[in-house]
Design a protein around this motif. Structure first.
Motif, PDB file in Angstrom:
ATOM      1  N   GLU A  37      31.731  81.718  26.543  1.00 39.85           N
ATOM      2  CA  GLU A  37      31.953  80.504  27.327  1.00 39.85           C
ATOM      3  C   GLU A  37      33.455  80.280  27.471  1.00 39.85           C
ATOM      4  OE1 GLU A  37      29.857  76.331  27.278  1.00 39.85           O
ATOM      5  OE2 GLU A  37      31.496  76.323  25.808  1.00 39.85           O
ATOM      6  N   CYS A  38      33.882  80.090  28.682  1.00 39.66           N
ATOM      7  CA  CYS A  38      35.282  79.792  28.997  1.00 39.66           C
ATOM      8  C   CYS A  38      36.242  80.861  28.488  1.00 39.66           C
ATOM      9  CB  CYS A  38      35.682  78.423  28.469  1.00 39.66           C
ATOM     10  SG  CYS A  38      34.652  77.079  29.088  1.00 39.66           S
ATOM     11  N   GLY A  39      35.792  82.112  28.500  1.00 39.26           N
ATOM     12  CA  GLY A  39      36.663  83.212  28.103  1.00 39.26           C
ATOM     13  C   GLY A  39      37.049  83.196  26.642  1.00 39.26           C
ATOM     14  N   HIS A  40      36.231  82.572  25.793  1.00 38.54           N
ATOM     15  CA  HIS A  40      36.504  82.457  24.355  1.00 38.54           C
ATOM     16  C   HIS A  40      37.798  81.681  24.084  1.00 38.54           C
ATOM     17  CE1 HIS A  40      33.244  85.024  23.062  1.00 38.54           C
ATOM     18  NE2 HIS A  40      33.687  86.050  23.754  1.00 38.54           N
ATOM     19  N   VAL A  41      38.143  80.758  24.968  1.00 45.36           N
ATOM     20  CA  VAL A  41      39.376  79.986  24.794  1.00 45.36           C
ATOM     21  C   VAL A  41      38.990  78.517  24.626  1.00 45.36           C
ATOM     22  CG1 VAL A  41      41.574  79.353  25.875  1.00 45.36           C
ATOM     23  CG2 VAL A  41      40.693  81.667  26.126  1.00 45.36           C
ATOM     24  N   THR A  42      39.643  77.832  23.690  1.00 47.23           N
ATOM     25  CA  THR A  42      39.317  76.432  23.409  1.00 47.23           C
ATOM     26  C   THR A  42      40.035  75.487  24.371  1.00 47.23           C
ATOM     27  OG1 THR A  42      41.156  76.071  21.879  1.00 47.23           O
ATOM     28  CG2 THR A  42      39.105  77.005  20.943  1.00 47.23           C
ATOM     29  N   ASP A  43      39.563  74.267  24.417  1.00 47.61           N
ATOM     30  CA  ASP A  43      40.206  73.239  25.244  1.00 47.61           C
ATOM     31  C   ASP A  43      41.672  73.046  24.824  1.00 47.61           C
ATOM     32  OD1 ASP A  43      37.780  72.880  26.508  1.00 47.61           O
ATOM     33  OD2 ASP A  43      37.335  70.950  25.566  1.00 47.61           O
ATOM     34  N   ASN A  44      41.924  73.034  23.530  1.00 46.43           N
ATOM     35  CA  ASN A  44      43.300  72.840  23.047  1.00 46.43           C
ATOM     36  C   ASN A  44      44.204  73.995  23.470  1.00 46.43           C
ATOM     37  OD1 ASN A  44      42.719  70.376  21.862  1.00 46.43           O
ATOM     38  ND2 ASN A  44      42.310  71.272  19.848  1.00 46.43           N
ATOM     39  N   GLU A  45      43.680  75.223  23.428  1.00 46.89           N
ATOM     40  CA  GLU A  45      44.477  76.370  23.859  1.00 46.89           C
ATOM     41  C   GLU A  45      44.767  76.300  25.357  1.00 46.89           C
ATOM     42  OE1 GLU A  45      43.083  79.700  20.588  1.00 46.89           O
ATOM     43  OE2 GLU A  45      41.734  79.227  22.255  1.00 46.89           O
ATOM     44  N   VAL A  46      43.777  75.888  26.135  1.00 46.04           N
ATOM     45  CA  VAL A  46      43.995  75.732  27.578  1.00 46.04           C
ATOM     46  C   VAL A  46      45.055  74.661  27.820  1.00 46.04           C
ATOM     47  CG1 VAL A  46      42.933  74.968  29.737  1.00 46.04           C
ATOM     48  CG2 VAL A  46      41.714  76.550  28.260  1.00 46.04           C
ATOM     49  N   ARG A  47      44.960  73.564  27.113  1.00 42.89           N
ATOM     50  CA  ARG A  47      45.940  72.485  27.269  1.00 42.89           C
ATOM     51  C   ARG A  47      47.343  72.976  26.930  1.00 42.89           C
ATOM     52  NH1 ARG A  47      44.983  69.013  22.852  1.00 42.89           N
ATOM     53  NH2 ARG A  47      46.530  70.331  21.862  1.00 42.89           N
ATOM     54  N   ASP A  48      47.481  73.652  25.788  1.00 45.22           N
ATOM     55  CA  ASP A  48      48.802  74.067  25.330  1.00 45.22           C
ATOM     56  C   ASP A  48      49.358  75.244  26.140  1.00 45.22           C
ATOM     57  OD1 ASP A  48      48.528  72.080  23.438  1.00 45.22           O
ATOM     58  OD2 ASP A  48      47.984  73.451  21.813  1.00 45.22           O
ATOM     59  N   LEU A  49      48.584  76.326  26.268  1.00 45.48           N
ATOM     60  CA  LEU A  49      49.065  77.509  26.989  1.00 45.48           C
ATOM     61  C   LEU A  49      49.152  77.272  28.488  1.00 45.48           C
ATOM     62  CD1 LEU A  49      47.099  80.288  25.078  1.00 45.48           C
ATOM     63  CD2 LEU A  49      49.536  79.752  24.904  1.00 45.48           C
ATOM     64  N   GLN A  77      47.715  66.217  28.861  1.00 49.40           N
ATOM     65  CA  GLN A  77      46.417  65.710  28.452  1.00 49.40           C
ATOM     66  C   GLN A  77      45.330  66.204  29.418  1.00 49.40           C
ATOM     67  OE1 GLN A  77      46.169  61.466  28.422  1.00 49.40           O
ATOM     68  NE2 GLN A  77      44.071  61.448  27.708  1.00 49.40           N
ATOM     69  N   ILE A  78      44.222  66.681  28.877  1.00 55.71           N
ATOM     70  CA  ILE A  78      43.080  67.062  29.710  1.00 55.71           C
ATOM     71  C   ILE A  78      42.311  65.792  30.025  1.00 55.71           C
ATOM     72  CG2 ILE A  78      40.893  68.321  29.790  1.00 55.71           C
ATOM     73  CD1 ILE A  78      42.183  70.449  28.005  1.00 55.71           C
ATOM     74  N   VAL A  79      42.193  65.494  31.307  1.00 55.52           N
ATOM     75  CA  VAL A  79      41.515  64.267  31.707  1.00 55.52           C
ATOM     76  C   VAL A  79      40.064  64.508  32.118  1.00 55.52           C
ATOM     77  CG1 VAL A  79      43.624  63.044  32.345  1.00 55.52           C
ATOM     78  CG2 VAL A  79      42.448  64.413  34.063  1.00 55.52           C
ATOM     79  N   GLN A  80      39.719  65.759  32.410  1.00 53.10           N
ATOM     80  CA  GLN A  80      38.354  66.070  32.791  1.00 53.10           C
ATOM     81  C   GLN A  80      38.128  67.575  32.649  1.00 53.10           C
ATOM     82  OE1 GLN A  80      37.369  64.939  36.840  1.00 53.10           O
ATOM     83  NE2 GLN A  80      35.531  63.951  36.070  1.00 53.10           N
ATOM     84  N   SER A  81      36.912  67.954  32.236  1.00 54.98           N
ATOM     85  CA  SER A  81      36.577  69.380  32.194  1.00 54.98           C
ATOM     86  C   SER A  81      35.124  69.568  32.605  1.00 54.98           C
ATOM     87  CB  SER A  81      36.827  69.970  30.809  1.00 54.98           C
ATOM     88  OG  SER A  81      35.938  69.423  29.866  1.00 54.98           O
TER      89      SER A  81
END
Length: 171
Positions: free
Chosen positions: A48-60, A65-69
């Protein structure tokens, strides 16, 4: 009398038509009817999602701030502050060349890349705000797309960092 004639005529027509569906002559054409359809070899599971977390997507991805996913079985999208967004998509049995053609028609010339020993492409739009980065996995591919609301920094670098994580975590 008319009814009897109609019944006889109908039965005669039915018998004549059943002869059309017989197997006579079926052995005359024993050659192949065309090439067998290609069965795509499934590539590694990208999770799911390329094995990447929401926090990693936010940072990298530099979203702030992630407002919607949004997440489903084939893709994920994160919306950040200021109109920035990142999308991940996985394509099973789909040719990478089709995606190259699509980004080309949208004004993003694809440049060949290698991520974790796998071939792909990165396509940056002329404004420097959108990058589509795709990586081939056998007959499959995945894509990270980064969209920045204003130019600043290379969105392809952000997509590449996420793609590297996906490759590292392949299952």
């Amino acid at each position: 009398m008319r009814i009897r004639s109609a019944i006889v005529l109908g039965l005669t027509a039915a018998f004549a038509l059943t002869g059309c569906g017989s197997d006579q002559g079926a052995g005359d054409d024993e050659g192949p009817r065309g090439p067998a359809p290609k069965v795509a070899a499934l590539g590694p599971f990208v999770g799911e999602c390329g094995h990447v977390t929401d926090n990693e997507v936010r940072d990298l991805g530099g979203l702030g701030q992630i407002v919607q996913s949004f997440k489903n079985g084939v893709g994920c999208n994160w919306q950040g502050t200021g109109g920035n967004s990142i999308t991940f998509a996985s394509y099973r049995g789909s040719p990478l060349e089709r995606e190259k053609a699509w980004v080309t028609t949208h004004g993003r010339p694809p440049e060949p890349i290698t991520v974790g020993g796998r071939n792909g492409f990165a396509a940056l739009d002329p404004t420097g705000r959108i990058c589509d980065l795709a990586v081939q996995l056998e007959d499959d591919f995945f894509e990270w797309s980064t969209a920045r609301s204003i130019a600043g920094g290379d969105p392809c670098e952000r997509s590449r960092a996420l793609a590297e994580l996906t490759i590292e975590r392949l299952g």
